[in-house]
Enzyme design. Sequence first.
Site, PDB file in Angstrom:
ATOM      1  N   CYS A   7       0.863  -1.187   0.000  1.00  0.00           N
ATOM      2  CA  CYS A   7       0.000   0.000   0.000  1.00  0.00           C
ATOM      3  C   CYS A   7       0.898   1.235   0.000  1.00  0.00           C
ATOM      4  O   CYS A   7       2.082   1.132  -0.363  1.00  0.00           O
ATOM      5  CB  CYS A   7      -0.979  -0.011   1.179  1.00  0.00           C
ATOM      6  SG  CYS A   7      -0.221   0.100   2.809  1.00  0.00           S
ATOM      7  N   ARG A  13      -3.316  -0.453   5.504  1.00  0.00           N
ATOM      8  CA  ARG A  13      -3.915  -1.563   4.724  1.00  0.00           C
ATOM      9  C   ARG A  13      -3.010  -2.774   4.546  1.00  0.00           C
ATOM     10  O   ARG A  13      -3.426  -3.907   4.821  1.00  0.00           O
ATOM     11  CB  ARG A  13      -4.352  -1.043   3.341  1.00  0.00           C
ATOM     12  CG  ARG A  13      -5.498  -0.068   3.389  1.00  0.00           C
ATOM     13  CD  ARG A  13      -5.656   0.670   2.069  1.00  0.00           C
ATOM     14  NE  ARG A  13      -4.529   1.566   1.806  1.00  0.00           N
ATOM     15  CZ  ARG A  13      -4.344   2.261   0.688  1.00  0.00           C
ATOM     16  NH1 ARG A  13      -5.220   2.148  -0.296  1.00  0.00           N
ATOM     17  NH2 ARG A  13      -3.311   3.064   0.562  1.00  0.00           N
ATOM     18  N   ASP A 123      -8.314   3.846   1.358  1.00  0.00           N
ATOM     19  CA  ASP A 123      -7.314   4.193   2.374  1.00  0.00           C
ATOM     20  C   ASP A 123      -8.029   4.690   3.636  1.00  0.00           C
ATOM     21  O   ASP A 123      -8.699   5.722   3.593  1.00  0.00           O
ATOM     22  CB  ASP A 123      -6.405   5.287   1.803  1.00  0.00           C
ATOM     23  CG  ASP A 123      -5.175   5.511   2.663  1.00  0.00           C
ATOM     24  OD1 ASP A 123      -5.176   5.026   3.816  1.00  0.00           O
ATOM     25  OD2 ASP A 123      -4.244   6.155   2.189  1.00  0.00           O
TER      26      ASP A 123
HETATM   27  P1  4NP Z   1      -1.785   2.950   4.063  1.00  0.00           P
HETATM   28  O1  4NP Z   1      -2.368   4.332   4.613  1.00  0.00           O
HETATM   29  O2  4NP Z   1      -1.252   3.222   2.669  1.00  0.00           O
HETATM   30  O3  4NP Z   1      -2.966   2.054   4.037  1.00  0.00           O
HETATM   31  O4  4NP Z   1      -0.712   2.521   5.038  1.00  0.00           O
HETATM   32  C1  4NP Z   1      -1.616   5.517   4.680  1.00  0.00           C
HETATM   33  C2  4NP Z   1      -0.763   5.720   5.730  1.00  0.00           C
HETATM   34  C3  4NP Z   1      -0.050   6.900   5.823  1.00  0.00           C
HETATM   35  C4  4NP Z   1      -0.179   7.873   4.850  1.00  0.00           C
HETATM   36  C5  4NP Z   1      -1.022   7.658   3.779  1.00  0.00           C
HETATM   37  C6  4NP Z   1      -1.728   6.475   3.689  1.00  0.00           C
HETATM   38  N1  4NP Z   1       0.554   9.092   4.952  1.00  0.00           N
HETATM   39  O5  4NP Z   1       0.315   9.994   4.130  1.00  0.00           O
HETATM   40  O6  4NP Z   1       1.395   9.243   5.845  1.00  0.00           O
END
Ligand code: 4NP
Length: 154
Positions: A7, A13, A123
């Site tokens: 991800c 995720r 997300d």
């Molecule tokens: P992930 O969610 O891709 O599902 O781990 C996110 C976690 C952090 C960030 C964006 C999406 N961020 O911008 O820090």
Amino acid sequence: MRILMVCLGNICRSPLAEGIMAYHAQIAGLEWEVDSAGTGGWHIGEKPHPLSQKVAKINGIDISHQQSRVFSEKDMLYFDKIFVMDKTNYNAVKSISGASWNPDKVDLLLNLSEPGSDKEVPDPWTEDEEKYHTVFSMIDQACKSFVDRHLAKP
Ligand code: 4NP
């Protein structure tokens, strides 16, 4: 089989996807290697998001040992299957992989439960706990479908 879940941040995720796929593989007696990574490096070394950990635990899965890391070109060579959560992840994996890119190894995770749908796992990063339960359920169905299909193969 070596499976990598990818991800953006590797804290919401894909840590869930790693834990859930490993859980279903283990129940089925399959000795699969399952890992996860992010295409961005903002959270390197961090544990999964507290709500990912909480929702996994409620469902009997411990993901507290995981640490965020970044996807690299070597991952494209090492893993047999790479499942991404959304189309942005797909394009980032393609870009990072450079000459190692192998489209046969990569697919959107939800195509496992809904083949050809090209649906994305949303997300939940800035969302509340309910969204994490929704995401858990989507990922769980996809991983279970993959293991079931593998077991049904002659
Ligand atoms: P992930 O969610 O891709 O599902 O781990 C996110 C976690 C952090 C960030 C964006 C999406 N961020 O911008 O820090």
